[in-house]
Design a protein around this motif. Sequence first.
Motif, PDB file in Angstrom:
ATOM      1  N   ALA A 152      40.885  40.238 111.487  1.00 29.53           N
ATOM      2  CA  ALA A 152      40.448  40.622 110.145  1.00 29.53           C
ATOM      3  C   ALA A 152      41.540  41.431 109.447  1.00 29.53           C
ATOM      4  O   ALA A 152      42.013  42.435 109.990  1.00 29.53           O
ATOM      5  CB  ALA A 152      39.159  41.438 110.211  1.00 29.53           C
ATOM      6  N   LEU A 153      41.917  40.978 108.267  1.00 29.79           N
ATOM      7  CA  LEU A 153      42.961  41.644 107.489  1.00 29.79           C
ATOM      8  C   LEU A 153      42.501  41.838 106.044  1.00 29.79           C
ATOM      9  O   LEU A 153      41.724  41.038 105.513  1.00 29.79           O
ATOM     10  CB  LEU A 153      44.251  40.813 107.479  1.00 29.79           C
ATOM     11  N   VAL A 154      43.007  42.881 105.423  1.00 29.68           N
ATOM     12  CA  VAL A 154      42.745  43.132 104.007  1.00 29.68           C
ATOM     13  C   VAL A 154      43.954  42.643 103.222  1.00 29.68           C
ATOM     14  O   VAL A 154      45.055  43.170 103.363  1.00 29.68           O
ATOM     15  CB  VAL A 154      42.501  44.632 103.744  1.00 29.68           C
ATOM     16  N   HIS A 155      43.737  41.610 102.412  1.00 32.76           N
ATOM     17  CA  HIS A 155      44.832  41.046 101.628  1.00 32.76           C
ATOM     18  C   HIS A 155      45.315  42.030 100.574  1.00 32.76           C
ATOM     19  O   HIS A 155      46.517  42.209 100.371  1.00 32.76           O
ATOM     20  CB  HIS A 155      44.366  39.750 100.952  1.00 32.76           C
ATOM     21  N   ALA A 156      44.350  42.664  99.885  1.00 32.00           N
ATOM     22  CA  ALA A 156      44.677  43.627  98.827  1.00 32.00           C
ATOM     23  C   ALA A 156      43.943  44.916  99.140  1.00 32.00           C
ATOM     24  O   ALA A 156      42.745  45.031  98.891  1.00 32.00           O
ATOM     25  CB  ALA A 156      44.259  43.075  97.466  1.00 32.00           C
ATOM     26  N   GLU A 157      44.659  45.882  99.701  1.00 24.50           N
ATOM     27  CA  GLU A 157      44.012  47.127 100.122  1.00 24.50           C
ATOM     28  C   GLU A 157      43.790  48.028  98.905  1.00 24.50           C
ATOM     29  O   GLU A 157      44.727  48.605  98.357  1.00 24.50           O
ATOM     30  CB  GLU A 157      44.865  47.829 101.184  1.00 24.50           C
ATOM     31  N   SER A 187      42.123  41.051  95.022  1.00 27.50           N
ATOM     32  CA  SER A 187      43.159  40.051  94.740  1.00 27.50           C
ATOM     33  C   SER A 187      42.634  38.815  94.024  1.00 27.50           C
ATOM     34  O   SER A 187      43.365  38.217  93.226  1.00 27.50           O
ATOM     35  CB  SER A 187      43.889  39.644  96.028  1.00 27.50           C
ATOM     36  N   LEU A 188      41.392  38.423  94.242  1.00 24.33           N
ATOM     37  CA  LEU A 188      40.891  37.181  93.656  1.00 24.33           C
ATOM     38  C   LEU A 188      40.969  37.235  92.134  1.00 24.33           C
ATOM     39  O   LEU A 188      40.457  38.148  91.499  1.00 24.33           O
ATOM     40  CB  LEU A 188      39.449  36.929  94.094  1.00 24.33           C
ATOM     41  N   GLY A 189      41.630  36.244  91.554  1.00 23.81           N
ATOM     42  CA  GLY A 189      41.757  36.153  90.113  1.00 23.81           C
ATOM     43  C   GLY A 189      43.017  36.782  89.563  1.00 23.81           C
ATOM     44  O   GLY A 189      43.407  36.476  88.434  1.00 23.81           O
ATOM     45  N   THR A 316      47.267  43.973  90.582  1.00 18.88           N
ATOM     46  CA  THR A 316      45.953  44.380  90.088  1.00 18.88           C
ATOM     47  C   THR A 316      45.696  45.873  90.208  1.00 18.88           C
ATOM     48  O   THR A 316      44.860  46.421  89.484  1.00 18.88           O
ATOM     49  CB  THR A 316      44.854  43.634  90.859  1.00 18.88           C
ATOM     50  N   LEU A 317      46.374  46.553  91.136  1.00 18.73           N
ATOM     51  CA  LEU A 317      46.095  47.962  91.388  1.00 18.73           C
ATOM     52  C   LEU A 317      47.377  48.695  91.792  1.00 18.73           C
ATOM     53  O   LEU A 317      48.061  48.284  92.719  1.00 18.73           O
ATOM     54  CB  LEU A 317      45.056  48.103  92.509  1.00 18.73           C
ATOM     55  N   THR A 318      47.655  49.777  91.085  1.00 17.72           N
ATOM     56  CA  THR A 318      48.877  50.539  91.313  1.00 17.72           C
ATOM     57  C   THR A 318      48.525  51.964  91.744  1.00 17.72           C
ATOM     58  O   THR A 318      47.704  52.626  91.102  1.00 17.72           O
ATOM     59  CB  THR A 318      49.719  50.597  90.022  1.00 17.72           C
ATOM     60  N   THR A 319      49.126  52.420  92.832  1.00 17.09           N
ATOM     61  CA  THR A 319      48.944  53.810  93.258  1.00 17.09           C
ATOM     62  C   THR A 319      50.129  54.634  92.759  1.00 17.09           C
ATOM     63  O   THR A 319      51.288  54.307  93.013  1.00 17.09           O
ATOM     64  CB  THR A 319      48.826  53.927  94.789  1.00 17.09           C
TER      65      THR A 319
END
Length: 382
Positions: A152-157, A187-189, A316-319
């Motif tokens: 199990a992996l998270v593509h977009a954490e 990540s989807l979209g 999609t998301l920037t830290t």
Amino acid sequence: MTQAISINNNQRSQLELLSIPERLLLGPGPSNAHPAVLQAMNTPPIGHLDPAFLELMDEIQSLLRYVWQTDNPLTIAVSGTGTAAMEATIANVTEPGDVVLVGVMGYFGNRLVDMAGRYGADVRTITKPWGQVFSLDELRTAVQTHRPAILALVHAETSTGARQPLEGVGDLCREFSCLLLVDTVTSLGGVPIFLDEWGVDLAYSCSQKGLGCPPGASPFTMSLRAMEKLQKRQTKVANWYLDMTLLEKYWGQERIYHHTAPTNMYYALREALRLVVEEGLENCWRRHQENVEYLWRRLEDIGLSLHVQREYRLPTLTTVRIPEGVDGKATARQLLLEHGIEIGGGLGELAGQVWRIGLMGFNSRKENVDRLLEALRQVLPK
């Protein structure tokens, strides 16, 4: 004789009509929904077994296959938020004693660990500092060592803004006869995804981020390899509501009643997916990438630094690293109350260290970046 019972009015209150303040949602989710999606939600509901609604369900399945780039027959929307779809992947293919190997590089990897343990899995983990990703060699060593039934992996954490490369991981899983389960919630979209080409066996997502739809109808898909494991289970799926042996009879040819579907949420998801198709996947992905690169430049122009190495940053998301001496929570609250802009704070190991800024779905537009940067200039110390 019926005994009279007096009404307890302690909780009774006279309320005005609902009024919600306008917000620009630039946090880790939800994002603002496209006006056409909101309009679709206002369509009168019909029965969840009405032929017109069943046709809409078929449309959702086909649209999801396109957006995920898969031909998986069992591709549906779970009636619930993304966490429900997340649990559905674990619940359906995990039996007591199964070795489940989870790559933990942030908050949602840890959530997968917790869920798998609750279904009786023998959970093993590999870890990375929050904001980093696993190399294919590291994954190979771990799979070779633990011989899991599921990787199990998270593509977009979502907690770190890091994108885990998946090229070659599906081939690795087939070499060692395990299933590949992937979190695509953020990540989807908005991020290139090729489930079939990458050999992903189970994936889940949500509606309220890259798809630009309110939360409540969450994409889920299983490959034929995953379906085979489900069909060979020695025990029933421990979660009745999320049991795909039951749900596939509602979404498939049999159309057997399972639950009362949230019809208006499915209207919204169908419209959100239609808009992605209308724009075209490549154009959608390109828009997210161009706008986030604009965001990165503007942030760096005002002296802010980004947490994740550029190569692995999400579009999609920037830290963003909170500058020394700045109260991150107070700044985010000031943005919300004075400027109507929501951004997120850090989770877990990154709590108090970063802000999380989302540019997802309908919100991925340059004018939103400009509005945010103008507000940041006003609230950050000079």
